[in-house]
Write a protein that holds these residues in place. Structure first.
Motif, PDB file in Angstrom:
ATOM      1  N   ALA A 109       0.841  -1.202   0.000  1.00 29.68           N
ATOM      2  CA  ALA A 109       0.000   0.000   0.000  1.00 29.68           C
ATOM      3  C   ALA A 109       0.875   1.250   0.000  1.00 29.68           C
ATOM      4  N   ALA A 110       0.501   2.214  -0.799  1.00 30.53           N
ATOM      5  CA  ALA A 110       1.214   3.483  -0.877  1.00 30.53           C
ATOM      6  C   ALA A 110       0.496   4.521  -0.012  1.00 30.53           C
ATOM      7  N   TRP A 111       1.165   5.637   0.232  1.00 31.11           N
ATOM      8  CA  TRP A 111       0.554   6.739   0.966  1.00 31.11           C
ATOM      9  C   TRP A 111      -0.619   7.281   0.171  1.00 31.11           C
ATOM     10  N   VAL A 112      -1.712   7.593   0.867  1.00 30.36           N
ATOM     11  CA  VAL A 112      -2.842   8.312   0.287  1.00 30.36           C
ATOM     12  C   VAL A 112      -3.068   9.518   1.187  1.00 30.36           C
ATOM     13  N   LEU A 113      -2.915  10.704   0.609  1.00 26.77           N
ATOM     14  CA  LEU A 113      -2.996  11.942   1.383  1.00 26.77           C
ATOM     15  C   LEU A 113      -4.095  12.837   0.825  1.00 26.77           C
ATOM     16  N   ASP A 114      -4.802  13.495   1.720  1.00 30.42           N
ATOM     17  CA  ASP A 114      -5.841  14.449   1.337  1.00 30.42           C
ATOM     18  C   ASP A 114      -5.175  15.819   1.227  1.00 30.42           C
ATOM     19  N   SER A 115      -5.118  16.368   0.023  1.00 31.46           N
ATOM     20  CA  SER A 115      -4.409  17.628  -0.203  1.00 31.46           C
ATOM     21  C   SER A 115      -5.011  18.777   0.610  1.00 31.46           C
ATOM     22  N   ALA A 116      -6.330  18.823   0.729  1.00 29.09           N
ATOM     23  CA  ALA A 116      -6.971  19.904   1.484  1.00 29.09           C
ATOM     24  C   ALA A 116      -6.609  19.830   2.965  1.00 29.09           C
ATOM     25  N   GLU A 117      -6.631  18.624   3.524  1.00 25.56           N
ATOM     26  CA  GLU A 117      -6.271  18.463   4.936  1.00 25.56           C
ATOM     27  C   GLU A 117      -4.794  18.762   5.153  1.00 25.56           C
ATOM     28  N   ALA A 118      -3.950  18.388   4.204  1.00 24.94           N
ATOM     29  CA  ALA A 118      -2.513  18.654   4.328  1.00 24.94           C
ATOM     30  C   ALA A 118      -2.246  20.158   4.325  1.00 24.94           C
ATOM     31  N   VAL A 119      -2.893  20.886   3.431  1.00 24.37           N
ATOM     32  CA  VAL A 119      -2.710  22.337   3.367  1.00 24.37           C
ATOM     33  C   VAL A 119      -3.249  22.994   4.640  1.00 24.37           C
ATOM     34  N   ARG A 120      -4.396  22.534   5.122  1.00 23.41           N
ATOM     35  CA  ARG A 120      -4.965  23.075   6.357  1.00 23.41           C
ATOM     36  C   ARG A 120      -3.996  22.851   7.523  1.00 23.41           C
ATOM     37  N   TRP A 121      -3.410  21.662   7.598  1.00 23.71           N
ATOM     38  CA  TRP A 121      -2.454  21.347   8.669  1.00 23.71           C
ATOM     39  C   TRP A 121      -1.229  22.253   8.571  1.00 23.71           C
ATOM     40  N   LEU A 122      -0.723  22.473   7.367  1.00 19.87           N
ATOM     41  CA  LEU A 122       0.441  23.347   7.190  1.00 19.87           C
ATOM     42  C   LEU A 122       0.122  24.788   7.588  1.00 19.87           C
ATOM     43  N   GLU A 123      -1.087  25.264   7.262  1.00 20.02           N
ATOM     44  CA  GLU A 123      -1.478  26.623   7.643  1.00 20.02           C
ATOM     45  C   GLU A 123      -1.579  26.764   9.154  1.00 20.02           C
ATOM     46  N   GLU A 124      -2.191  25.793   9.812  1.00 21.32           N
ATOM     47  CA  GLU A 124      -2.310  25.842  11.273  1.00 21.32           C
ATOM     48  C   GLU A 124      -0.941  25.781  11.923  1.00 21.32           C
ATOM     49  N   ARG A 125      -0.061  24.955  11.377  1.00 23.64           N
ATOM     50  CA  ARG A 125       1.297  24.826  11.903  1.00 23.64           C
ATOM     51  C   ARG A 125       2.049  26.151  11.753  1.00 23.64           C
ATOM     52  N   ALA A 126       1.926  26.795  10.595  1.00 26.73           N
ATOM     53  CA  ALA A 126       2.591  28.078  10.361  1.00 26.73           C
ATOM     54  C   ALA A 126       2.041  29.155  11.291  1.00 26.73           C
ATOM     55  N   ALA A 127       0.725  29.179  11.487  1.00 32.05           N
ATOM     56  CA  ALA A 127       0.121  30.166  12.389  1.00 32.05           C
ATOM     57  C   ALA A 127       0.603  29.960  13.819  1.00 32.05           C
ATOM     58  N   LYS A 128       0.700  28.710  14.247  1.00 31.65           N
ATOM     59  CA  LYS A 128       1.186  28.418  15.596  1.00 31.65           C
ATOM     60  C   LYS A 128       2.639  28.849  15.748  1.00 31.65           C
ATOM     61  N   ASN A 129       3.457  28.603  14.726  1.00 32.80           N
ATOM     62  CA  ASN A 129       4.862  29.015  14.784  1.00 32.80           C
ATOM     63  C   ASN A 129       4.997  30.525  14.887  1.00 32.80           C
ATOM     64  N   VAL A 130       4.182  31.257  14.144  1.00 32.02           N
ATOM     65  CA  VAL A 130       4.222  32.723  14.212  1.00 32.02           C
ATOM     66  C   VAL A 130       3.759  33.200  15.580  1.00 32.02           C
ATOM     67  N   ALA A 131       2.701  32.601  16.102  1.00 36.89           N
ATOM     68  CA  ALA A 131       2.194  32.994  17.421  1.00 36.89           C
ATOM     69  C   ALA A 131       3.237  32.731  18.498  1.00 36.89           C
ATOM     70  N   ASP A 132       3.905  31.585  18.417  1.00 36.36           N
ATOM     71  CA  ASP A 132       4.948  31.279  19.396  1.00 36.36           C
ATOM     72  C   ASP A 132       6.122  32.244  19.280  1.00 36.36           C
ATOM     73  N   ARG A 133       6.457  32.619  18.062  1.00 33.52           N
ATOM     74  CA  ARG A 133       7.602  33.512  17.836  1.00 33.52           C
ATOM     75  C   ARG A 133       7.332  34.929  18.325  1.00 33.52           C
ATOM     76  N   PHE A 134       6.093  35.381  18.195  1.00 35.43           N
ATOM     77  CA  PHE A 134       5.765  36.764  18.535  1.00 35.43           C
ATOM     78  C   PHE A 134       4.920  36.888  19.790  1.00 35.43           C
ATOM     79  N   GLY A 135       5.164  36.076  20.771  1.00 34.83           N
ATOM     80  CA  GLY A 135       4.511  36.307  22.047  1.00 34.83           C
ATOM     81  C   GLY A 135       3.602  35.212  22.523  1.00 34.83           C
ATOM     82  N   GLY A 136       3.654  34.064  21.958  1.00 32.47           N
ATOM     83  CA  GLY A 136       2.870  32.952  22.471  1.00 32.47           C
ATOM     84  C   GLY A 136       1.394  33.097  22.213  1.00 32.47           C
ATOM     85  N   ASP A 137       0.605  33.025  23.258  1.00 32.23           N
ATOM     86  CA  ASP A 137      -0.848  33.036  23.149  1.00 32.23           C
ATOM     87  C   ASP A 137      -1.332  34.430  22.768  1.00 32.23           C
ATOM     88  N   LEU A 138      -1.957  34.548  21.604  1.00 33.40           N
ATOM     89  CA  LEU A 138      -2.410  35.851  21.134  1.00 33.40           C
ATOM     90  C   LEU A 138      -3.616  36.361  21.905  1.00 33.40           C
TER      91      LEU A 138
END
Length: 131
Positions: free
Chosen positions: A80-109
């Motif tokens: 079996a090969a990987w099967v990935l949902d592109s929409a969920e992957a992009v959503r996860w990357l956006e949430e991850r990026a937002a969390k990284n920015v929030a952590d970098r600029f003061g934690g909990d907004l």
């Protein structure tokens, strides 16, 4: 007399005499759930997702190790090969990026004071003016 061309789109005929043509749902009606074909169109292999994201295949593998959602994990024993949902992957990357920015600029907004928010707004506006 020239022969008539056949009508390419036949007219809808009512089964009852004197009835109205079929009605269509209003445009503002609730959207239907996504169809199976649209969901399966979002599903892609690891290589396809890496190409879509403009990332290396190994980078996407690291994302998966860090918790990016997958529809089906690869399994060499089953072939079996990987099967990935592109929409969920992009959503996860956006949430991850937002969390990284929030952590970098003061934690909990949510705990930013009004004065600090106004200061940040003023700095952002100055940066935009320079651009």
């Amino acid at each position: 007399m020239a022969p008539r061309k056949p009508n390419p789109t036949p007219m809808l005929k009512s089964t009852e005499t004197g009835s109205h043509p079929p009605s269509f749902p209003a445009e503002d009606s609730a959207p239907s759930s996504p169809s199976r074909s649209s969901i399966s169109a979002r599903h892609m292999s690891l290589k396809q997702l890496a190409t879509l994201l403009n990332r290396d295949r190994n980078t996407v593998m690291k994302y998966l190790d860090q918790g990016m959602p997958a529809v089906e994990k690869a399994d060499r024993d089953r072939g079996a090969a990987w099967v990935l949902d592109s929409a969920e992957a992009v959503r996860w990357l956006e949430e991850r990026a937002a969390k990284n920015v929030a952590d970098r600029f003061g934690g909990d907004l949510k705990t930013v004071s009004k004065e600090d928010a106004e200061r940040r707004d003023a700095v952002a506006k100055m940066i935009i003016r320079r651009s």
